[in-house]
Write a protein that holds these residues in place. Sequence first.
Motif, mmCIF file in Angstrom:
data_model
loop_
_atom_site.group_PDB
_atom_site.id
_atom_site.type_symbol
_atom_site.label_atom_id
_atom_site.label_comp_id
_atom_site.label_asym_id
_atom_site.label_seq_id
_atom_site.Cartn_x
_atom_site.Cartn_y
_atom_site.Cartn_z
ATOM 1 N N GLY A 1 42.796 59.963 45.299
ATOM 2 C CA GLY A 1 42.999 59.326 43.798
ATOM 3 C C GLY A 1 41.610 58.834 43.437
ATOM 4 N N ILE A 2 41.881 57.923 42.388
ATOM 5 C CA ILE A 2 40.846 57.549 41.505
ATOM 6 C C ILE A 2 40.193 56.493 42.222
ATOM 7 N N ILE A 3 40.691 55.656 43.187
ATOM 8 C CA ILE A 3 40.198 54.486 43.678
ATOM 9 C C ILE A 3 39.956 54.477 45.189
ATOM 10 N N ALA B 1 59.195 48.704 58.032
ATOM 11 C CA ALA B 1 58.229 49.185 56.656
ATOM 12 C C ALA B 1 56.979 49.532 57.396
ATOM 13 N N VAL B 2 56.747 50.746 56.606
ATOM 14 C CA VAL B 2 55.404 51.483 57.177
ATOM 15 C C VAL B 2 54.156 51.446 56.316
ATOM 16 N N ARG B 3 53.032 50.743 56.737
ATOM 17 C CA ARG B 3 51.991 50.498 55.927
ATOM 18 C C ARG B 3 50.841 51.147 56.081
ATOM 19 N N GLY B 4 50.282 52.009 55.097
ATOM 20 C CA GLY B 4 49.236 52.595 55.137
ATOM 21 C C GLY B 4 47.932 51.766 54.615
ATOM 22 N N GLY B 5 47.631 52.351 53.340
ATOM 23 C CA GLY B 5 46.464 51.431 52.510
ATOM 24 C C GLY B 5 47.204 50.225 52.058
ATOM 25 N N GLY B 6 48.499 49.994 51.992
ATOM 26 C CA GLY B 6 49.198 49.013 51.484
ATOM 27 C C GLY B 6 49.264 48.662 49.782
ATOM 28 N N HIS B 7 48.851 49.848 49.269
ATOM 29 C CA HIS B 7 48.772 49.865 47.740
ATOM 30 C C HIS B 7 50.226 49.939 47.059
ATOM 31 N N GLY C 1 59.324 60.180 36.292
ATOM 32 C CA GLY C 1 57.872 59.662 36.384
ATOM 33 C C GLY C 1 57.626 60.098 38.048
ATOM 34 N N TYR C 2 56.201 60.071 38.132
ATOM 35 C CA TYR C 2 55.563 60.181 39.640
ATOM 36 C C TYR C 2 56.004 58.945 40.478
ATOM 37 N N THR C 3 56.715 59.367 41.511
ATOM 38 C CA THR C 3 57.030 58.268 42.624
ATOM 39 C C THR C 3 56.057 57.185 42.973
ATOM 40 N N GLY D 1 49.872 63.191 45.282
ATOM 41 C CA GLY D 1 48.333 62.789 45.224
ATOM 42 C C GLY D 1 47.555 63.501 43.954
ATOM 43 N N ILE D 2 47.459 62.700 43.151
ATOM 44 C CA ILE D 2 46.846 62.905 41.827
ATOM 45 C C ILE D 2 45.446 62.395 41.426
ATOM 46 N N GLY D 3 44.418 63.101 41.443
ATOM 47 C CA GLY D 3 43.087 62.478 41.478
ATOM 48 C C GLY D 3 42.038 63.714 40.664
#
Length: 456
Positions: free
Chosen positions: A129-131, A67-73, A411-413, A144-146
């Motif tokens: 992103g938005i957050i 499992a690869v974790r960047g920001g964890g979102h 939909g967006y993955t 990457g939508i923002g």
Amino acid sequence: MTTQLPGTLADRVRGRVVRPGDDDYDEARRVYNAMIDARPHVVVRCAGPDDVAAAVRYAAETGRALAVRGGGHSVPGFGTADDAVVADLSLLQSVDVDPEARTARAGGGTTWGRFNDATAASGLATTGGIISTTGIGGLTLGGGIGYLCRGYGLSCDNLLAAEVVTADGSVVTASAEEEPDLFWALRGGGGNFGVVTSFTYRVHPVGTIYGGPMFFELADAPAVLDFFRDFIADAPREYGGFPAFQIAPPLPFVPEDRVGDTFVAVVSCWSGSAAEGERVVDRFRQVARPVAEHVGPMPYPALNSAFDPLVPPGLQHYWKAAFVTELTDAAIAAHVEHGARVPVVNSTMHLYPINGAVHDVASDATAFGHRDASFAAVIAGMWPDPGDNEANVRWVREYHAAIAPHSAPGGYTNFASADDAHKAAENYGANHERLRELKRRYDPGNLFHLNQNIRP
Ligand SMILES: Cc1cc2nc3c(=O)[nH]c(=O)nc-3n(C[C@H](O)[C@H](O)[C@H](O)COP(=O)(O)OP(=O)(O)OC[C@H]3O[C@@H](n4cnc5c(N)ncnc54)[C@H](O)[C@@H]3O)c2cc1C
């Protein structure tokens, strides 16, 4: 299968290896979505690409999931799994900005907040992103939508190079010149092709923006959405923003007697001059009178973190996504009906425009497969109490089912849930077949499978 003790792994890495029984194991195994309660075999807090390579090899040698974790979102919780080897990139957060070259290189576990603060010091930014707490890793690899994508393209369109640990544990650079096929696949193919230990982006002059949220009565929702559809089709590219359905939180700009009511909102971000931004944003006030608003000049990172308190870590998450080629009147009616039923203050529906600079890039130039869309809808169910799971999941599903007849098949993955795995072909869209071919080349054993998976 060779089994190696975690102690052996600890000898191979500079960072820390956290195991069950360690004081920080519970903290290390946690991801953003509190519905996910996995107990990994080890969490490797990677201190650099060599540690990532060690974790990759260790997972392969021991036959465990990686499992690869960047920001964890990740909403499906792809940053962890039972008995998995977790390559946790959260120590890799350095950001080096080159203001002359207008580039920024950031570690694979950087969050947008950290990235934006570093680039803002030179009056620069790129599409995030938005957050602010979302990782640049998962967000960029999925597209990457923002706020800035109408002006500057998706996050992945701004990627110039990536340092990648591949499935065999080698460290390579992917860019237009080196490993161009891998570079193509990384820009929309998610985490399927390797672990990115650093991202180099093009950055743009974005300092103070003019924007913020406006809340309108639900009765005005059809008019606001109708206006937004026409306005955004040819709005200046300095405008990034989106309509949303949102329960008003207890904030100073919301009249006290309206806190807790549901509104249709428009969140704006104008990256040109404040005077021009004021004129553009004022057009929404001509459509309907806002009940509450918090609009004005602010640093870009301030807008990027303005909604963070609505989505703290530890909420339950269940999301669904849809791309829309034409936002029809029937689609707007479905949004008005289901958006009005948003159950809790943390949950929302955002309707992000996909046009402007995103449409300048050819559909097959990167792996992001939905350049023909005009909007990306996300129905983001986020709520604090697990006792409310059924009602909230139902809201997301019913809303999604109502807009499905008016949406494109995929939909967006990055907005998809675990139960969307069977829709990989639609979700990766036009580029799915080439992605499969490249998956066979770069990861034939599907080591990188904890993601919206592209099967080799
Ligand atoms: C509150 C919230 C707001 C969001 N807002 C937006 C938004 O505005 N725009 C948008 O486009 N998306 C948004 N998203 C969706 C977001 O893009 C995805 O959830 C994304 O996968 C998160 O990336 P992460 O690194 O934080 O997550 P993680 O859970 O760490 O990773 C997600 C996936 O990406 C992979 N991954 C992460 N980093 C790397 C890396 N360095 N190398 C290889 N693989 C990696 C992981 O293996 C996993 O499969 C949001 C999500 C949340 C929860």
